[in-house]
Design a protein around this motif. Structure first.
Motif, PDB file in Angstrom:
ATOM      1  N   ASN A  51      11.938   1.764  -8.581  1.00 11.55           N
ATOM      2  CA  ASN A  51      12.236   0.432  -8.343  1.00 11.55           C
ATOM      3  C   ASN A  51      12.329   0.450  -6.621  1.00 11.55           C
ATOM      4  O   ASN A  51      12.305  -0.282  -6.020  1.00 11.55           O
ATOM      5  N   ALA A  52      12.889   1.873  -6.490  1.00 17.21           N
ATOM      6  CA  ALA A  52      13.365   2.007  -4.902  1.00 17.21           C
ATOM      7  C   ALA A  52      11.714   2.268  -3.816  1.00 17.21           C
ATOM      8  O   ALA A  52      12.046   1.846  -2.581  1.00 17.21           O
ATOM      9  N   ILE A  53      10.930   2.280  -4.406  1.00 21.02           N
ATOM     10  CA  ILE A  53       9.537   2.534  -3.842  1.00 21.02           C
ATOM     11  C   ILE A  53       8.681   0.965  -4.273  1.00 21.02           C
ATOM     12  O   ILE A  53       8.969   0.537  -5.123  1.00 21.02           O
ATOM     13  N   ASP A  54       7.764   0.690  -2.421  1.00 22.26           N
ATOM     14  CA  ASP A  54       7.504  -0.470  -2.539  1.00 22.26           C
ATOM     15  C   ASP A  54       6.177  -0.490  -3.379  1.00 22.26           C
ATOM     16  O   ASP A  54       5.459   0.635  -3.892  1.00 22.26           O
ATOM     17  N   HIS A  55       5.512  -1.866  -4.212  1.00 19.98           N
ATOM     18  CA  HIS A  55       4.140  -1.909  -4.931  1.00 19.98           C
ATOM     19  C   HIS A  55       2.849  -1.203  -4.585  1.00 19.98           C
ATOM     20  O   HIS A  55       2.303  -0.718  -5.393  1.00 19.98           O
ATOM     21  N   GLU A  56       2.704  -1.172  -3.250  1.00 16.19           N
ATOM     22  CA  GLU A  56       2.034  -0.297  -2.712  1.00 16.19           C
ATOM     23  C   GLU A  56       1.926   1.102  -3.127  1.00 16.19           C
ATOM     24  O   GLU A  56       0.981   1.877  -3.210  1.00 16.19           O
ATOM     25  N   HIS A  57       2.768   2.035  -3.309  1.00 20.94           N
ATOM     26  CA  HIS A  57       2.664   3.421  -3.062  1.00 20.94           C
ATOM     27  C   HIS A  57       2.903   3.663  -4.887  1.00 20.94           C
ATOM     28  O   HIS A  57       2.836   4.663  -4.977  1.00 20.94           O
ATOM     29  N   ARG A  58       3.309   2.858  -5.903  1.00 20.47           N
ATOM     30  CA  ARG A  58       3.680   3.693  -6.778  1.00 20.47           C
ATOM     31  C   ARG A  58       2.110   4.000  -7.915  1.00 20.47           C
ATOM     32  O   ARG A  58       2.919   4.787  -8.693  1.00 20.47           O
TER      33      ARG A  58
END
Length: 888
Positions: free
Chosen positions: A675-682
């Motif tokens: 959840n610390a990572i934005d959706h673009e990189h998940r």
């Protein structure tokens, strides 16, 4: 999650390495600090709190502290891991768990999802406590572990029980070890902090690596040590210096006493020389007798008495002078009498002279006529003789009379002057007689009663010598006798003045020598006083300075003790900072390539030139993270300066994952880290961690509140790993303050759901899951073709903004594979076969109608062709078996 205490314990172990040449005092100090770590960590550098506390410990316990290294923890490497995989966890009461809750951890991938506040963080903290023996958040919040870990409703906590399976398949208990398991945890807070620090100025990024690897508490602990503890130690010899100064003064006293005879003789010589300066044969005692004192007067006092008797003033009255004055007065009187007699003989001429003077005086007033009768001087009727001419001629004939009158005036003036001068002389005589108390005598009465300005010839009563007719008038001889006495007094006064000058000179000289004698006596008195004081100080020195002597001796011992403490502390702090500064090198060594590859995998959708060609992690605390891009591989730039926040977060996650991989961690626990990572990189992160072979042998435990991310993990897990996946659902309590945990959540993989539905002959649900599976597999196939430069497809769209139908996408993929004559890959024929089988189903068939648009609730509809449904499911299962990861 690692506590500063455990990191400090590693430092103490480091001090005992064979190549560390440090004194035993340094090691004892480190052991003492470790033994009192909690109290020491509670202090800070403000107002020297830490150094004051530490010095107290040193003085109290250093001598009795044993220099022994703490127990060495197991090294974290693949060859020495005490177990291969976690097996089971029982947690509670602990934090959010009120009662014991069991968790099966035997699967390779374990996913926990649920809303915030449902217990996921408590689960991770339970794993943290079981693996590391501590919970970092308790230290960050300055809350004692017992208070922080206790369930707030039950008021207590039980240590979680964690079981594992070793390399031989046996169940073993997990023993907590910070050094062994610290890199098994990747949490959201660390990645958030890493991205926040990246936004700070370069000078404030020293704690960057410590924060990323969970060592910020240790970094803060080290930063609060004061630069020195000198201010709390006894290092200066103030007491000894004071005693030495006093002993130096005592040395001076001894020199004074020993030189007493010489000093006294020197003063005696000076006194003799002083006496000889006054007179050649005079002694000092004789000189002192001459100057004398009030008690024993000498010549000086005698001279004072002589000079204090002031002789009478000179009167200046002499017999000769008085007689001369009387004679002169007599002569002036005679001269005046002669003139008066001559004037009497010419008395008739006096009237004419007066008349003539009056006529001439009126000439200017009435000059044209006679002043007596007013007869004109000229004209028919005029005077016979001009009165004015007659008066002028008359005056010329009376010049002798005028001369006599002038003589009379002159004689009267001279007589008056002589009278006044003679009166002054008699005034002096009167003053003398008054001073002699003789004003009652006949002479005194006559003289003192004379008027201040007597008229006439008043002296004629006594001069010339005549027999006085009046009994009250003294004779001239009586007066001359008084004058003789006055003249004799003047003679005596003159003699006294002549005799006074030698006395004045003698007294002046004696007064000068009196001052020199007094100064000499004062010097002797001061010498005697100094010698006496020196003798007294020598006699009383040890008694008077007993306290200072004791303090100086104690100070000497304190300096010897505290000098050791200073040397130990300075070296201890030097080694502690050196240890902290080398941590980046220890933590980052060998991670450059692995972290770079993971970063690029996380950012799979970036342009190729924006991916990294090199990553250079810092080897010192103040070093920079530098990167080179594929678009310009020769240029190295500061990563934190050029990367966006999302890319910085990916970089932090890549470094942590590379570290865990480098030491072969058997388990990696993601505490809400995704959840610390934005959706673009998940998607890239999911693919790099859960779909690649890099972590295929690593047990992965994930907590996340995103149900979609959990679903995506299940969809994209390789088929051979899909069976080893366990999903737990956390939900809020229903009133009993215990999280509701569901451990048998069905798998969300579309193909598995399709097979499960087909096994119960539920073709509608099988086709619904198949449609989702075909979309997912077709997207994966398209991305796989793109990784081999075959991703350009020609698709038909129904209109602007419309999505291509699933069948059109499948047909475009098949066309691309058939047209790519030069593209040869092991997956090519299986893909053509599988897609050919699916596309072989007529488009008008009810199966494709559902594959294209999905299944909906429809009444009175024909049954699906079960064989075709089975064909679809089997075909999807075959596609799922293919390795369609990009680049494969």
């Amino acid at each position: 999650m690692a506590s500063a205490r455990q990191d400090f314990e590693r430092y103490v172990q480091w001090l005992y390495q064979p190549d560390k040449q440090v004194s035993e005092d340094v090691r004892r100090l480190a052991a003492l600090a470790l033994g009192n770590f909690d109290q020491l960590a509670g202090t800070s550098r403000q107002r020297n709190q830490r150094s004051t506390y530490l010095v107290g410990l040193l003085r109290r316990d250093l001598a009795t502290t044993v220099a022994a290294a703490p127990a060495v923890a197991a090294e974290a490497n693949a060859a020495t891991w005490p177990w291969a995989k976690l097996r089971h966890l029982t947690i509670g009461p602990f934090r959010g768990f009120r009662v014991a809750e069991p968790f099966d951890l035997s699967k390779q991938v374990i996913l926990f999802y649920g809303p915030n506040g449902s217990g996921k963080t408590s689960l991770c903290e339970g794993l943290e406590y079981a693996l590391l023996g501590d919970v970092e958040e308790a230290g960050n919040k300055r809350i004692s572990a017992r208070t922080y870990l206790a369930n707030v409703h039950d008021g207590r906590f039980e240590p979680p029980v964690l079981k594992a399976t070793d390399q031989q398949g046996r169940e073993v208990d997990v023993v907590a070890s910070l050094d062994t398991y610290r890199f098994c945890f990747i949490e959201k807070n660390r990645i958030d902090s890493f991205s926040r620090i990246a936004a700070r100025p370069n000078a404030q990024r020293a704690e960057l690596i410590a924060t990323l690897f969970g060592m910020d508490q240790f970094n803060e602990f080290v930063s609060h040590f004061n630069e020195s503890i000198d201010g709390q130690l006894v290092l200066g010899s103030e007491r000894q210096d004071a005693l030495a100064a006093r002993r130096d003064a005592l040395t001076t006293d001894r020199a004074i006493v020993e030189g007493e005879a010489a000093s006294q003789q020197g003063l005696s010589d000076e006194e003799g020389a002083l006496a000889r300066d006054y007179a050649a044969e005079t002694t000092y005692e004789a000189l002192k007798n001459l100057t004398g004192t009030a008690e024993a007067p000498g010549r000086l006092q005698e001279l004072d008495g002589i000079l204090e008797a002031v002789p009478p003033n000179l009167l200046g009255v002499t017999r000769r002078g008085v007689l001369g004055a009387l004679e002169k007065a007599q002569q002036c009187g005679a001269e005046l009498d002669a003139v008066i007699g001559a004037l009497r003989a010419k008395s008739d001429q006096v009237s004419f002279k007066a008349l003539y003077d009056s006529v001439l005086a009126l000439q200017n007033v009435v000059g044209d006529r006679c002043p007596a009768c007013d007869t004109p001087l000229n004209g028919q009727s005029h005077v016979a003789t001009d009165p004015y001419q007659k008066a002028a001629e008359g005056l010329s004939r009376l010049e002798e009379l005028a001369a006599l009158q002038d003589q009379q005036q002159t004689a009267e003036t001279a007589l008056g002057q002589v009278s006044r001068e003679l009166r002054q002389v008699f005034a002096q005589i009167a003053a003398y007689l008054t001073g002699q108390a003789e004003e009652v005598t006949a002479t005194g009465r006559w003289v003192t009663q004379l008027p201040g300005d007597p008229a006439g010839r008043w002296w004629s009563a006594i001069y010339p010598q005549v027999a006085s007719a009046e009994a009250e008038v003294p004779s001239l001889d009586d007066i001359l006798a008084v004058i003789d006495r006055m003249e004799a007094q003047d003679d005596a006064s003159r003699q006294a003045h002549q005799d006074r000058q030698p006395h004045v000179a003698e007294r002046r000289r004696l007064s000068e020598f009196q001052l020199r004698v007094q100064a000499q006596d004062l010097r002797r008195q001061q010498l005697n006083d100094t010698i006496e004081a020196s003798k007294n100080r020598i006699k009383a020195f040890d008694e008077t300075n007993a306290e200072l002597i004791a303090q100086a001796e104690q100070e000497k011992l304190d300096i010897a003790r505290d000098t050791r403490y200073k040397a130990a502390y300075d070296r201890f702090l030097e080694e502690l900072r050196a240890y902290r500064d080398q941590l980046p090198e220890q933590l980052m060594a060998g991670l450059n390539d692995a972290a770079k590859d993971l970063y690029n995998a996380f950012n799979r959708n970036d342009r190729n030139e924006d991916k990294l060609s090199a990553l250079h992690l810092p080897l010192t605390g103040d070093g920079k993270i530098e990167i080179s891009f594929r678009g310009n591989p020769e240029a190295r730039v500061d990563a934190l300066h050029v990367l966006s926040e999302g890319h910085v977060r990916c970089l932090g996650l890549a470094i942590l994952m590379a570290k865990a991989k480098s030491i072969g961690c058997p388990v990696i626990i993601f505490d809400d880290a995704i959840n610390a990572i934005d959706h673009e990189h998940r998607g890239g992160i999911r693919e790099a961690i859960f779909e690649s072979d890099d972590f295929s042998q690593t047990q992965l435990i994930v907590t996340c509140h995103s149900n979609e991310f959990i679903k995506d993990i299940q969809q994209h897990l390789p088929v051979q790993r899909r069976g080893s996946c366990q999903v737990y659902l956390f939900r809020h309590h229903d009133g009993n303050y215990q999280p509701r945990v569901t451990g048998n959540v069905p798998i969300a993989n579309y193909i598995a759901k399709a097979r499960a539905a087909r096994d119960v002959l539920n073709d509608r649900d099988a086709l619904a899951a198949s449609r989702q599976a075909l979309e997912m597999l077709s997207e994966k196939t398209w991305r796989w073709l793109g990784s081999h430069d075959q991703g350009l497809l020609n698709l038909l769209l129904a209109g602007v903004g419309a999505e291509p139908s699933l069948r059109n996408l499948c047909e475009a993929l098949v066309k691309k594979l058939r047209d790519a004559q030069t593209f040869n890959h092991v997956n090519k024929d299986p893909l053509l076969t599988a897609y050919g089988r699916i596309l072989g189903i007529p488009v008008t068939n009810l199966v494709w109608a559902n594959l294209n648009k999905g299944t909906h609730e429809e009444a009175e509809r024909d049954d699906f062709d079960s064989e075709l449904v089975e064909t679809v499911v089997q075909t999807l299962e075959e596609l799922d078996q293919l390795d369609l990861r990009p680049g494969r």
